[in-house]
Design an enzyme around this catalytic site. Structure first.
Site, short mmCIF file in Angstrom:
data_model
loop_
_atom_site.label_atom_id
_atom_site.label_comp_id
_atom_site.label_asym_id
_atom_site.label_seq_id
_atom_site.Cartn_x
_atom_site.Cartn_y
_atom_site.Cartn_z
CG HIS A 81 24.20 -37.90 0.50
ND1 HIS A 81 25.55 -37.78 0.31
CD2 HIS A 81 23.65 -36.78 -0.04
CE1 HIS A 81 25.81 -36.65 -0.34
NE2 HIS A 81 24.67 -36.01 -0.56
CG HIS A 99 26.19 -34.83 3.73
ND1 HIS A 99 25.15 -35.39 3.01
CD2 HIS A 99 26.12 -33.50 3.52
CE1 HIS A 99 24.49 -34.41 2.40
NE2 HIS A 99 25.06 -33.27 2.69
CB CYS A 119 24.02 -20.55 -8.25
SG CYS A 119 23.34 -22.22 -8.01
CB CYS A 171 26.14 -22.01 -4.96
SG CYS A 171 26.51 -23.30 -6.15
CB CYS A 190 25.27 -23.36 -11.01
SG CYS A 190 26.09 -24.13 -9.62
CG HIS A 199 23.33 -26.42 -7.54
ND1 HIS A 199 24.31 -25.61 -6.98
CD2 HIS A 199 22.85 -27.17 -6.53
CE1 HIS A 199 24.39 -25.86 -5.69
NE2 HIS A 199 23.52 -26.80 -5.39
CE LYS A 227 26.12 -34.25 -8.99
NZ LYS A 227 25.36 -33.22 -9.63
CE LYS A 276 16.37 -34.54 -1.67
NZ LYS A 276 15.87 -33.24 -1.31
ZN ZN Z 1 25.00 -23.80 -7.75
#
Ligand code: ZN
Length: 484
Positions: free
Chosen positions: A20, A23, A126, A129, A144, A147, A293, A296
């Site tokens: 997206h 990146h 995690c 990660c 995390c 996440h 942010k 998805k």
């Molecule tokens: Zn994570």
């Protein structure tokens, strides 16, 4: 004299979903650095790629009912396709499932075996990660921070890399090379954490299938981060000729979530192998879209090519580069992009080009006449070239574009103020001077803008009848040869 080289790398992206706009920023930034140095006569190399192993990818492939290799093949294509649409001139697209990468991981791990031992690991892990965390790194000791999910307690036999051994050497590296961790605002936090002490790092896992067999014990799989970090030298075919020519990298660009791995673990791994770390690790902030942010669940993970197809690669590149300060978090929106496209690219740059060409066509039959160099434009150009170079060197590309586009505005003002249409009416001899300087401004602008917006720069050069965009190396104002 050996040729000057420049090697820039980006993070390699995790292939569990398509890229997206978040990146894209780093990739476009790397492209600017590569093209800028190339234009200055450096032998320049740009590496990007995809990180294709690990538990998360294995699970995503399962969920998509695909074999992991087929799953990552499709996604890697998706990444490469998006980067090509953005006119990214990367030289190496490194995939961690490639034979070249696996071969290097094998040799590299064996080379540093003196710093690897077998032990047991127990910790909070995690899956998102692909990393173990200490409690203090997790929100409320459990969640995390990236996440927002609970880390899992994992205990397993593992091989460890003696990271702790390199604490002093790392601190010395930061001290001797203040720019190694850039920008400055990222440095202190990392140095303080290293000072608190380093734990040895688990580099293999006994429980996951999708990965590179651990070279020292094939019943284990190589920890995904440990092998992915090696991409920057596997892409160069370490320890071969290309590695010798281009390593150490001049700049490694990373997002802030990757800072620890690249400023602590990666240089320690290189120390273990007797390889010098990169000259600079530059850590940029995170991107939001419309202030939100990118995720998805919010439905804003739009592929960059969608914007490119709608507005062109230069519009996307320009908006990202102009709007975002690489030292901070930044925001991107379609609205801002359209505004920048209209005001800067169309009204400012596009206007100068179309007016300039029309005037030369109308008053000089489409050929650049002989004319006197305008001393103040020449001086301004020299200033802007110097300042832009300084900003690019310090990875302040937003400031570099500010300077370039003020110069373009100044050129537009020159056209307005010198009123060539009136000079033509009165058959004033100064008309040729003005037309000459307009052509010359456009020529140097194509050189200045090429690293940022190559499509527009190439269009300007073509319309001026030049074969290629002039290089910044040895560029001088007043090099246009008059045709009559
Ligand atoms: Zn994570």
């Amino acid at each position: 004299m050996a040729s000057k080289t420049f090697y820039v790398t980006t993070a390699i992206d995790y292939t569990n979903s398509l890229p997206h706009i978040g990146h894209s920023y780093q990739k476009v930034l790397a492209d600017v650095l590569k093209r800028w140095h190339q234009s200055l006569g450096y032998d320049s190399l740009y590496l990007t790629g995809t990180d294709e192993h690990g538990l998360k990818i294995q699970r995503s492939a399962q969920a998509a009912n695909k074999e992991p290799q087929d799953f990552v093949d499709d996604l890697a294509k998706g990444f490469e396709n998006n980067w090509k649409k953005l006119n990214l001139d990367f030289d190496i697209f490194l995939r961690t499932t490639s034979e070249q990468h696996k071969k290097v991981v094998n040799e590299f791990t064996k080379k540093i075996r003196k710093d690897i031992y077998k032990g047991t690991y127990e910790g909070l892990y995690c899956v998102g990660c692909e990393t173990f965390y200490t409690e203090k790194d997790l929100t409320n000791g459990k969640i995390c921070p990236i996440h927002k999910r609970e880390a899992e307690l994992l205990k397993e036999e593992s091989y460890f890399f003696r990271l702790s051994k390199y604490q002093d050497r790392l601190l010395q590296l930061y001290k001797d090379n203040p720019e190694f961790i850039s920008p400055e605002n990222r440095r202190e936090e990392i140095i303080n954490r290293v000072k608190e002490g380093l734990k040895d790092l688990s580099v293999s896992r006994a429980s996951v299938g999708w990965g590179i067999p651990f070279p020292l014990d094939e019943t284990h799989v190589t920890y995904v981060w440990f092998e992915a970090l090696q991409c920057y030298i596997s892409g160069l075919g370490w320890p071969g000729a290309q590695f010798k020519k281009f390593w150490p990298a001049d700049v490694q660009l990373l997002g802030k979530d990757n800072a620890w791995f690249h400023t602590v673990i990666w240089p320690a791994m290189l120390f273990a192998a007797g390889i010098r770390p990169a000259k600079k690790i530059f850590i940029h902030g995170f991107l939001t879209i419309d202030g939100q942010k990118i995720s998805k669940s919010l439905g804003n993970t739009i592929e960059p090519r969608v914007f490119v197809e709608k507005y062109g690669a230069d519009a996307v590149r320009y908006a990202l580069l102009r709007e975002i300060n690489p030292r901070e978090d930044g925001d991107f929106s379609e609205k801002i992009m359209v505004e920048r496209l209209n005001s800067d690219l169309a009204d400012n740059l596009g206007n100068l080009l179309s007016r300039g060409l029309t005037l030369i066509e109308k008053f000089s039959g489409g050929v650049v006449p002989k004319g006197k160099i305008d001393a103040s434009l020449k001086k301004e150009f020299e200033k802007v070239l110097k300042e832009t170079g300084k900003h690019v060197g310090q990875i302040e590309v937003h400031h570099a574009l500010e300077k370039i586009f003020s110069f373009i505005a100044l050129c537009n003002k020159y056209v307005n103020d010198s009123k060539p249409w009136e000079l033509a009416k009165t058959k004033d001899a100064r008309l040729n001077d003005v037309l000459y300087n307009i052509a010359e401004c456009l020529r140097v602008i194509s050189a200045l803008t090429w690293p940022f917006i190559p499509e527009s720069a190439e269009k300007i050069a073509r319309q001026l009848g030049l074969w290629v965009v002039p290089k910044l190396e040895n560029i001088k104002y007043g090099q246009t040869r008059a045709e009559r």
